[in-house]
Design a protein around this motif. Structure first.
Motif, PDB file in Angstrom:
ATOM      1  N   GLY A  69     -11.256 -11.304 -10.219  1.00  0.00           N
ATOM      2  CA  GLY A  69     -12.362 -10.495  -9.744  1.00  0.00           C
ATOM      3  C   GLY A  69     -12.190  -9.903  -8.357  1.00  0.00           C
ATOM      4  O   GLY A  69     -13.139  -9.351  -7.796  1.00  0.00           O
ATOM      5  N   TYR A  70     -11.005  -9.990  -7.784  1.00  0.00           N
ATOM      6  CA  TYR A  70     -10.764  -9.429  -6.456  1.00  0.00           C
ATOM      7  C   TYR A  70     -10.351  -7.966  -6.490  1.00  0.00           C
ATOM      8  O   TYR A  70     -10.350  -7.298  -5.465  1.00  0.00           O
ATOM      9  N   LEU A  71      -9.970  -7.480  -7.661  1.00  0.00           N
ATOM     10  CA  LEU A  71      -9.484  -6.110  -7.809  1.00  0.00           C
ATOM     11  C   LEU A  71     -10.126  -5.507  -9.051  1.00  0.00           C
ATOM     12  O   LEU A  71     -10.192  -6.158 -10.103  1.00  0.00           O
ATOM     13  N   SER A  72     -10.601  -4.288  -8.932  1.00  0.00           N
ATOM     14  CA  SER A  72     -11.214  -3.617 -10.079  1.00  0.00           C
ATOM     15  C   SER A  72     -10.137  -3.191 -11.075  1.00  0.00           C
ATOM     16  O   SER A  72      -8.942  -3.136 -10.747  1.00  0.00           O
ATOM     17  N   LEU A  73     -10.553  -2.885 -12.288  1.00  0.00           N
ATOM     18  CA  LEU A  73      -9.608  -2.402 -13.289  1.00  0.00           C
ATOM     19  C   LEU A  73      -8.950  -1.112 -12.817  1.00  0.00           C
ATOM     20  O   LEU A  73      -7.737  -0.937 -12.945  1.00  0.00           O
ATOM     21  N   GLY A  74      -9.739  -0.228 -12.219  1.00  0.00           N
ATOM     22  CA  GLY A  74      -9.185   1.015 -11.681  1.00  0.00           C
ATOM     23  C   GLY A  74      -8.162   0.752 -10.583  1.00  0.00           C
ATOM     24  O   GLY A  74      -7.130   1.421 -10.507  1.00  0.00           O
ATOM     25  N   GLY A  75      -8.440  -0.233  -9.721  1.00  0.00           N
ATOM     26  CA  GLY A  75      -7.497  -0.595  -8.672  1.00  0.00           C
ATOM     27  C   GLY A  75      -6.203  -1.148  -9.233  1.00  0.00           C
ATOM     28  O   GLY A  75      -5.116  -0.839  -8.743  1.00  0.00           O
ATOM     29  N   LEU A  76      -6.319  -1.966 -10.274  1.00  0.00           N
ATOM     30  CA  LEU A  76      -5.124  -2.506 -10.926  1.00  0.00           C
ATOM     31  C   LEU A  76      -4.284  -1.389 -11.532  1.00  0.00           C
ATOM     32  O   LEU A  76      -3.063  -1.341 -11.327  1.00  0.00           O
ATOM     33  N   LEU A 112       2.416  -9.103 -10.737  1.00  0.00           N
ATOM     34  CA  LEU A 112       1.669 -10.253 -11.254  1.00  0.00           C
ATOM     35  C   LEU A 112       0.506 -10.633 -10.336  1.00  0.00           C
ATOM     36  O   LEU A 112      -0.562 -11.025 -10.809  1.00  0.00           O
ATOM     37  N   ALA A 113       0.701 -10.508  -9.030  1.00  0.00           N
ATOM     38  CA  ALA A 113      -0.369 -10.810  -8.080  1.00  0.00           C
ATOM     39  C   ALA A 113      -1.538  -9.844  -8.264  1.00  0.00           C
ATOM     40  O   ALA A 113      -2.709 -10.246  -8.194  1.00  0.00           O
ATOM     41  N   ASN A 114      -1.223  -8.579  -8.517  1.00  0.00           N
ATOM     42  CA  ASN A 114      -2.294  -7.608  -8.780  1.00  0.00           C
ATOM     43  C   ASN A 114      -3.046  -7.965 -10.053  1.00  0.00           C
ATOM     44  O   ASN A 114      -4.276  -7.879 -10.103  1.00  0.00           O
ATOM     45  N   SER A 149       0.836  -1.200   0.000  1.00  0.00           N
ATOM     46  CA  SER A 149       0.000   0.000   0.000  1.00  0.00           C
ATOM     47  C   SER A 149       0.871   1.251   0.000  1.00  0.00           C
ATOM     48  O   SER A 149       2.098   1.170  -0.011  1.00  0.00           O
ATOM     49  N   ALA A 150       0.217   2.396   0.028  1.00  0.00           N
ATOM     50  CA  ALA A 150       0.946   3.670   0.055  1.00  0.00           C
ATOM     51  C   ALA A 150       1.861   3.761   1.276  1.00  0.00           C
ATOM     52  O   ALA A 150       2.934   4.370   1.209  1.00  0.00           O
ATOM     53  N   ARG A 151       1.448   3.146   2.372  1.00  0.00           N
ATOM     54  CA  ARG A 151       2.284   3.174   3.587  1.00  0.00           C
ATOM     55  C   ARG A 151       3.675   2.601   3.308  1.00  0.00           C
ATOM     56  O   ARG A 151       4.662   3.022   3.889  1.00  0.00           O
ATOM     57  N   TRP A 152       3.751   1.617   2.423  1.00  0.00           N
ATOM     58  CA  TRP A 152       5.015   0.958   2.084  1.00  0.00           C
ATOM     59  C   TRP A 152       5.502   1.378   0.699  1.00  0.00           C
ATOM     60  O   TRP A 152       6.265   0.653   0.054  1.00  0.00           O
ATOM     61  N   ASN A 153       5.045   2.543   0.224  1.00  0.00           N
ATOM     62  CA  ASN A 153       5.445   3.084  -1.088  1.00  0.00           C
ATOM     63  C   ASN A 153       5.101   2.147  -2.235  1.00  0.00           C
ATOM     64  O   ASN A 153       5.772   2.108  -3.249  1.00  0.00           O
ATOM     65  N   TRP A 154       4.046   1.372  -2.069  1.00  0.00           N
ATOM     66  CA  TRP A 154       3.542   0.455  -3.096  1.00  0.00           C
ATOM     67  C   TRP A 154       4.545  -0.628  -3.479  1.00  0.00           C
ATOM     68  O   TRP A 154       4.478  -1.198  -4.562  1.00  0.00           O
ATOM     69  N   LEU A 155       5.491  -0.908  -2.600  1.00  0.00           N
ATOM     70  CA  LEU A 155       6.441  -1.995  -2.822  1.00  0.00           C
ATOM     71  C   LEU A 155       6.184  -3.089  -1.781  1.00  0.00           C
ATOM     72  O   LEU A 155       5.962  -2.779  -0.612  1.00  0.00           O
TER      73      LEU A 155
END
Length: 79
Positions: free
Chosen positions: A51-58, A42-44, A9-15
């Protein structure tokens, strides 16, 4: 998916973190590796396909991760 949602997440700079240690106390390693970064991307994509993540989220996660990699001193040279 919950593991990545909390720790990627943003807390971890997306890494993604290198590892999570439960014993002797819950601890997250604040380092990462090129392998972890690629696997997180790849997990994203898999989460989107399943179907666990929206296109916008990806798109948001991918752009944020690539921006962090591009902005990091020397990290882009590993890729």
């Amino acid at each position: 998916m919950a593991f990545l949602s909390i720790r990627f997440s943003a807390r971890w700079n997306w890494l993604p973190p290198d590892n999570f240690q439960e014993i002797p106390a819950p601890t997250i390693a604040t380092r990462t590796s090129p392998t972890n970064m690629g696997l997180a991307l790849l997990a994203n994509l898999a989460a989107r396909d399943l179907g666990y993540l929206s296109l916008g989220g990806l798109i948001e996660r991918t752009q944020a991760t690539l921006a962090t990699i591009s902005d990091s001193n020397g990290i882009a040279s590993f890729l």
